[in-house]
Structures are given as structure tokens and as C-alpha cells.
Design an enzyme around this catalytic site. Structure first.
Site, mmCIF file in Angstrom:
data_model
loop_
_atom_site.group_PDB
_atom_site.id
_atom_site.type_symbol
_atom_site.label_atom_id
_atom_site.label_comp_id
_atom_site.label_asym_id
_atom_site.label_seq_id
_atom_site.Cartn_x
_atom_site.Cartn_y
_atom_site.Cartn_z
ATOM 1 N N MET A 27 0.848 -1.201 0.000
ATOM 2 C CA MET A 27 0.000 0.000 0.000
ATOM 3 C C MET A 27 0.884 1.251 0.000
ATOM 4 S SD MET A 27 -3.453 -0.868 2.032
ATOM 5 C CE MET A 27 -2.839 -0.607 3.657
ATOM 6 N N GLY A 28 2.141 1.106 -0.430
ATOM 7 C CA GLY A 28 3.034 2.257 -0.475
ATOM 8 C C GLY A 28 3.604 2.561 0.902
ATOM 9 N N HIS A 34 9.706 -3.511 3.190
ATOM 10 C CA HIS A 34 9.316 -3.730 1.793
ATOM 11 C C HIS A 34 10.562 -3.987 0.927
ATOM 12 C CE1 HIS A 34 5.854 -1.135 3.218
ATOM 13 N NE2 HIS A 34 5.223 -2.181 2.737
ATOM 14 N N GLN A 58 -10.182 -2.260 2.539
ATOM 15 C CA GLN A 58 -9.699 -2.953 3.735
ATOM 16 C C GLN A 58 -9.588 -2.050 4.960
ATOM 17 O OE1 GLN A 58 -5.830 -3.897 1.681
ATOM 18 N NE2 GLN A 58 -4.991 -3.721 3.728
ATOM 19 N N SER A 183 4.623 0.864 8.106
ATOM 20 C CA SER A 183 4.380 2.202 7.558
ATOM 21 C C SER A 183 3.781 3.096 8.635
ATOM 22 C CB SER A 183 3.416 2.112 6.382
ATOM 23 O OG SER A 183 3.925 1.197 5.444
HETATM 24 O O1 PAF Z 1 -0.061 -5.779 3.633
HETATM 25 C C1 PAF Z 1 -0.461 -4.851 2.887
HETATM 26 O O2 PAF Z 1 0.245 -3.864 2.632
HETATM 27 C C2 PAF Z 1 -1.856 -4.938 2.293
HETATM 28 O O3 PAF Z 1 -2.744 -5.539 3.179
HETATM 29 C C3 PAF Z 1 -1.882 -5.621 0.915
HETATM 30 C C4 PAF Z 1 -1.472 -7.082 1.019
HETATM 31 C C5 PAF Z 1 -0.962 -4.896 -0.042
HETATM 32 C C6 PAF Z 1 -3.307 -5.581 0.346
HETATM 33 O O4 PAF Z 1 -3.743 -4.279 0.175
#
Ligand code: PAF
Length: 277
Positions: A27-28, A34, A58, A183
Site C-alpha cells: 500500500m506504499g 518492503h 480494507q 508504515s
Molecule cells: O499488507 C499490505 O500492505 C496490504 O494488506 C496488501 C497485502 C498490499 C493488500 O492491500
């Protein structure tokens, strides 16, 4: 590295890219956790795709969605520096052109822990991950172990819906004091950051007790959870779970997962450690 915003664009780019394709959905607000996912993807695939999409489906609270950090340029630079070949950064309208009528749910694994405290969250996660899997069609997909319940949900979804994708779990990256990278850490004020490490300390204490032979989950919760008894910390849950079923465990015989979620000020943090058999 190329940044694609449309589904047609990423599909075109992927049609010309060598396989295997490794996929890191995000999600950036990318950080060293990451970067590790991208590195592992790079080691195991010829093409690495990173998606950057703050998924409205979500979020159980609109304010949390609005406040979620959006930083495409710095995220794309981090992805590129760590070996990504393609970034897929669609708009919400590209992904959800109209009100969705189809959702993916994994109810068997989401009745407790984050599933109980964030209604609809895992439905949103499973639905967007399924959509991204259909769009990107990767050979492998990488997820951090910090989100243990999410990882269990994705594993089950991939198996139950026959996605031809290998899910690769990647160990949690931590700050030197143990705080799991997230994040959301950037939202912590200095005093909150100092106290945030208590979550990891409580998990580590529980792990130590289990290592020393304690098997009574209630005693472990009580003794390790005492580290979270701080005025600045609101405990959502601190519990032991069966790592396969994601049900609370009363017996701490390994393999057992110790999971915690706390709120400090406006920031919700989660973490877990696995005690192996
Ligand atoms: O873990 C995340 O960053 C999010 O839940 C994902 C897996 C990218 C889904 O939006």
C-alpha cells in the site's frame, strides 16, 4: 523501471517480461521491510512487480484511509533501488470502477484477532489480493510475516481458489530495539515511539516463557502482557494462537504464535513471534 497506472498497461508490460514473475503487493509508504520483500523477489524471479495501492476496501475507518501516507515518487525510487522492474500504481477508479458486487472472504481464519477488531478488513485484503493476482498473474507473491493473519488468509485463498502462485513468507524486519518495521511507525511521536517497543518486548517475554517450558497460555498472557500495562497503551489483543487455524490457543505447546495488537495515541501496531516446535 516503469511505473504503470492502468491494468492494460501493466498487462502489456508483463507480456514482454521474462518469467518467473515475482510480485510484492503493497500500500506504499515503503520502508526497509518492503525493500527486503523486493530483494527476496529479485533473488527468486526474473521480473519483479511492486504494486502500490491504498485499498479503500480494507479500511474499517474512513479517517485511517484518508490519513494513510501516499508518496508515489519516493516509493517508486525505493522500489527501483531495490531491484523492482515494474511498479503498478493504479487509481481507486481503475481498480473499483463501480460499486463491487463480488468479494473474497476467508471466514474460517478471520473470526479472531485483527479479524474480530477490524470487521471487513480481511474481506478487503483477500478481495484486492485476488484482483491483483488476476491482473499481474505472478509465479510467486511475497508477504511479510508481521501480518501473520493476513499471510494465513492469503495462503488459504491461494489453495482454495487454485491460484497457480507460490506464496513466499518473508521474516519481519525490525529496528535495533526490536520494533517491527511498519508504515504506521512514522505516525508515532517520539514519546510514543519509545513506548511502542513494549509490544515486541511482551512477545519476546512470552517466547522466553514458552522456551523455558511454560505451557499455560493464561499465565503467559498475564506475565508477558504485564509489559503492556502502560497508560499510553490500549491493548487490542495479546494472545496465543494456533498458526494454522488462527484460533486462540490455551496450550502453548509449539508451534504456537504469540500475537499482539496495541493502540498508542492514534496509531495501531501489530506484531507476532512464532515459537517453533
Ligand atoms: O499488507 C499490505 O500492505 C496490504 O494488506 C496488501 C497485502 C498490499 C493488500 O492491500
Amino acid at each position: 523501471m516503469t511505473v504503470e497506472q492502468s491494468i492494460a498497461g501493466i498487462r502489456r508490460a508483463l507480456a514482454e517480461s521474462p518469467r518467473p514473475v515475482g510480485f510484492v503487493p503493497t500500500m506504499g509508504a515503503l520502508h526497509a521491510g518492503h525493500a527486503r520483500l523486493i530483494e527476496v523477489a529479485r533473488d527468486q524471479s526474473q521480473t519483479v512487480v511492486v504494486s502500490i495501492f491504498v485499498n479503500p476496501l480494507q479500511f474499517d475507518q474512513a479517517a485511517d484511509y484518508e490519513q494513510y501516507q501516499r508518496s508515489l515518487d519516493t516509493d517508486a525510487a525505493l522500489a527501483e533501488n531495490n531491484g523492482a522492474h515494474l511498479v503498478f500504481a493504479p487509481t481507486a477508479a481503475e481498480i473499483y470502477p463501480g460499486p463491487a458486487k463480488t468479494f473474497v472472504e476467508v471466514p474460517g481464519l478471520t473470526g479472531h484477532f485483527c479479524g474480530a477488531s477490524r470487521p471487513g478488513h480481511f474481506r478487503g485484503v483477500a478481495t484486492i489480493v485476488a484482483k491483483l493476482f488476476h491482473i499481474v498473474q505472478p509465479d510467486l507473491a511475497l508477504f511479510g510475516e508481521k501480518d501473520a493473519q493476513q499471510l494465513a488468509v492469503i495462503h488459504a485463498m491461494v489453495r482454495d481458489l487454485n491460484f497457480p502462485i507460490t506464496v513466499v513468507p518473508v521474516p519481519t524486519v525490525r529496528e535495533p530495539d526490536g520494533l517491527a518495521l511498519s508504515s504506521r511507525n512514522s505516525r508515532l511521536r517520539p514519546a510514543e515511539r519509545r513506548i511502542a517497543v513494549r509490544l515486541y518486548q511482551a512477545l519476546a517475554r512470552a517466547q522466553q516463557l514458552i522456551g523455558a517450558g511454560e505451557r499455560d497460555a493464561r499465565k503467559i498472557r498475564q506475565e508477558a502482557g504485564a509489559l503492556l500495562l502502560q497508560p499510553a497503551i490500549a491493548v487490542d489483543y495479546f494472545d496465543l494462537a494456533n498458526p494454522k487455524t488462527m484460533l486462540p490457543a490455551s496450550d502453548a505447546t509449539p508451534p504456537v504464535l504469540i500475537m499482539g495488537a496495541i493502540r498508542i495515541g492514534q496509531t495501531r501496531l501489530i506484531d507476532n513471534v512464532l515459537c517453533q516446535a
